[in-house]
Write a protein that holds these residues in place. Sequence first.
Motif, PDB file in Angstrom:
ATOM      1  N   ARG B  11      -1.272   6.693 -11.579  1.00 45.82           N
ATOM      2  CA  ARG B  11      -0.575   5.416 -11.741  1.00 45.82           C
ATOM      3  C   ARG B  11      -1.089   4.346 -10.789  1.00 45.82           C
ATOM      4  O   ARG B  11      -1.014   3.160 -11.094  1.00 45.82           O
ATOM      5  N   ASP B  12      -1.569   4.751  -9.628  1.00 43.91           N
ATOM      6  CA  ASP B  12      -1.963   3.775  -8.614  1.00 43.91           C
ATOM      7  C   ASP B  12      -3.460   3.694  -8.384  1.00 43.91           C
ATOM      8  O   ASP B  12      -3.915   2.846  -7.617  1.00 43.91           O
ATOM      9  N   ARG B  34      -4.579   4.099  -1.529  1.00 46.18           N
ATOM     10  CA  ARG B  34      -4.061   3.073  -2.426  1.00 46.18           C
ATOM     11  C   ARG B  34      -3.922   1.751  -1.674  1.00 46.18           C
ATOM     12  O   ARG B  34      -3.680   1.737  -0.463  1.00 46.18           O
ATOM     13  N   GLN B  36      -1.485  -0.451  -1.800  1.00 46.99           N
ATOM     14  CA  GLN B  36      -0.144  -0.662  -1.243  1.00 46.99           C
ATOM     15  C   GLN B  36      -0.018  -0.023   0.144  1.00 46.99           C
ATOM     16  O   GLN B  36       0.628  -0.580   1.040  1.00 46.99           O
ATOM     17  N   LEU B  39      -1.439  -2.292   2.632  1.00 45.03           N
ATOM     18  CA  LEU B  39      -0.560  -3.440   2.868  1.00 45.03           C
ATOM     19  C   LEU B  39       0.658  -3.051   3.689  1.00 45.03           C
ATOM     20  O   LEU B  39       1.153  -3.833   4.507  1.00 45.03           O
ATOM     21  N   ASP B  40       1.137  -1.824   3.496  1.00 47.29           N
ATOM     22  CA  ASP B  40       2.303  -1.334   4.239  1.00 47.29           C
ATOM     23  C   ASP B  40       2.002  -1.194   5.733  1.00 47.29           C
ATOM     24  O   ASP B  40       2.911  -1.218   6.557  1.00 47.29           O
ATOM     25  N   ARG B  78       0.611  -1.650  -9.842  1.00 47.99           N
ATOM     26  CA  ARG B  78       2.037  -1.980  -9.982  1.00 47.99           C
ATOM     27  C   ARG B  78       2.454  -2.486  -8.613  1.00 47.99           C
ATOM     28  O   ARG B  78       1.876  -2.102  -7.592  1.00 47.99           O
ATOM     29  N   ALA B  79       3.447  -3.379  -8.595  1.00 47.75           N
ATOM     30  CA  ALA B  79       3.824  -4.003  -7.328  1.00 47.75           C
ATOM     31  C   ALA B  79       5.335  -4.096  -7.239  1.00 47.75           C
ATOM     32  O   ALA B  79       6.039  -3.984  -8.234  1.00 47.75           O
ATOM     33  N   TYR B  80       5.821  -4.321  -6.020  1.00 47.46           N
ATOM     34  CA  TYR B  80       7.263  -4.430  -5.815  1.00 47.46           C
ATOM     35  C   TYR B  80       7.786  -5.838  -6.079  1.00 47.46           C
ATOM     36  O   TYR B  80       8.997  -6.046  -6.162  1.00 47.46           O
ATOM     37  N   ALA B 257       5.999  -6.424   2.113  1.00 44.87           N
ATOM     38  CA  ALA B 257       4.553  -6.231   1.949  1.00 44.87           C
ATOM     39  C   ALA B 257       4.187  -5.835   0.521  1.00 44.87           C
ATOM     40  O   ALA B 257       4.813  -4.960  -0.062  1.00 44.87           O
TER      41      ALA B 257
END
Lengths: 336, 336
Positions: B11-12, B34, B36, B39-40, B78-80, B257
């Motif tokens: 998925r990522d 990944r 994300q 970024l985290d 996919r993003a938050y 983030a």
Amino acid sequence: MKLATYKDGSRDGQLVVVSRDLATAHYATGIAERLQQALDDWNFISPQLQDLYDTLNHGKARHAFPFDPARCMAPLPRAYQWADGSAYINHVELVRAARKSEVPPTFYTDPLMYQGGSDDFLGPCDDVVVPSEDFGIDFEAEITVVTGDVRMGATPDEALEGVRLMMLANDVSLRNLIPDELAKGFGFFQSKPATAFSPVAVTLDELGEAWQGGRVHLTLQSTWNGRRVGLCDAGPEMTFHFGQLIAHICKTRNVRAGSIVGSGTVSNKSVEVNGKPEWPKGYSCIAEKRAIETILDGKPSTEFMKYGDTIRIEMKGQNGESLFGAIEQEIVPLAS
Amino acid sequence: MKLATYKDGSRDGQLVVVSRDLATAHYATGIAERLQQALDDWNFISPQLQDLYDTLNHGKARHAFPFDPARCMAPLPRAYQWADGSAYINHVELVRAARKSEVPPTFYTDPLMYQGGSDDFLGPCDDVVVPSEDFGIDFEAEITVVTGDVRMGATPDEALEGVRLMMLANDVSLRNLIPDELAKGFGFFQSKPATAFSPVAVTLDELGEAWQGGRVHLTLQSTWNGRRVGLCDAGPEMTFHFGQLIAHICKTRNVRAGSIVGSGTVSNKSVEVNGKPEWPKGYSCIAEKRAIETILDGKPSTEFMKYGDTIRIEMKGQNGESLFGAIEQEIVPLAS
């Protein structure tokens, strides 16, 4: 089964399995670290979580500990989608009647829905931080579901098959920001700050016969500053069931695992007493109470929430047990 | 540096570092799986990615391979959060002029923004699947940024400090679904299907002096069915800069983030030629072309996209090099 996410200082927390009576919990370590991970690979991971749940309920889980809702993040502390419907048309009818506007006929066949922010959810006992009391702070007690993958073009029945979990939500709303925002034409944005969720997310089998036709036939309780203000029936008056709400999203896109879909404010019709309407079940948001006051008296008399106000949202099962645990929050100012 | 996400069936996807000239790439395995994740924990992970980027640019990365945009997912598959502004007020002015409605004065001081779905983004070369040509299929060429954490109440300057990466986007829009949807009052929903992003996301230092005042002073190219239709200047006419757009979100909530914030359709004012308005820079969405036709001729003559149509969106740097790689998509029907 019942699942929660414990705070551990990380962005996504730690997945825990919670006993049916919400008394004990057990880390899901070794099965899945995070709830999103379980949703991404549900058919493989959920049976393992179910085994642990059964062991926990039988009092045989070796590292069980007392469950503490105050240590919970939202079951999904952040999500890839939060789409909130307005599935109880009675709520729309009341709000519109108060401002003397008709409900368009299409509202009974085509769900209202807005896309919410999903990067920063609140845990069930986290404070609701609002920069100003003048924003018109309101709670909204809602039912929500978490989905698996549902394909573009899915029918409501297919979409209903995609429901994995259910949670309660407090869809905090800033009422005084809404008129200007809606006038701009792009929908809600600043008027919908972070949403809070119940301590646990539950699989549908936990609802037993209360889950019928894509609706939950139970009562949603809202308690504002210690006073019970809503005992609203979430079942028969839900105009669009969860399959219809999910299918609405699927008209033009795929819905991916971990999407959260909400019912909107649970709302019940009035009953006539001595020729006058009364609302004995109360309300699931203050805006609805104010709409009722406006209809009856020409103007609202109940004020929105102030700093220090508390809200408690809970749903009991058919035997009186708390199904999801309680959302219990306090309104606080933004620290400068 | 330049970052992309390669398809691997998950998925990522897999994070890869891409060379400045987009010729070669290298898996970021061992640093972050990944985007994300990077970024985290940006302050810890980004310097390691930067080291790999430097090595790759010097031709010294040991397992480099040719970079292929067709193998890319969106940098964040996919993003938050996906919050899209409408920061080029000229676009709003044109659309409103075509339907003879005024632009409210507040539109020049308070950004328009909608919350988009972020659970299922498209890669740069993925097909745009639309169930019906009757939906009025349009592209929208945009600039977007990816943020780190930005606190509730942040000023535009603080918010600008939170920008981590920049990407291009094709914010696919279904124009014929918009009027009914906006009439319902809750904003866009079904009219905004999955958004596509450029092959790579880049850090702001890659833009050099073109990044000024929270704006990108470069030209965004849109090529529809092989014909260049837009050479739009993304810089001076951006009414609200990215710091202002992010601060708009932060008025009532934290931005976490990995949030993606968009500029909306890039749009330029007309110039007067022999007493008549002309738009020599073209357009970044068909709706704008149709608005111009309506203003000039009383009705639109350009039709929306059909199945088989293609769209290419790209931005060149000051030396003519492709900064983000190209979005290159085809419109296709939903498989039954």
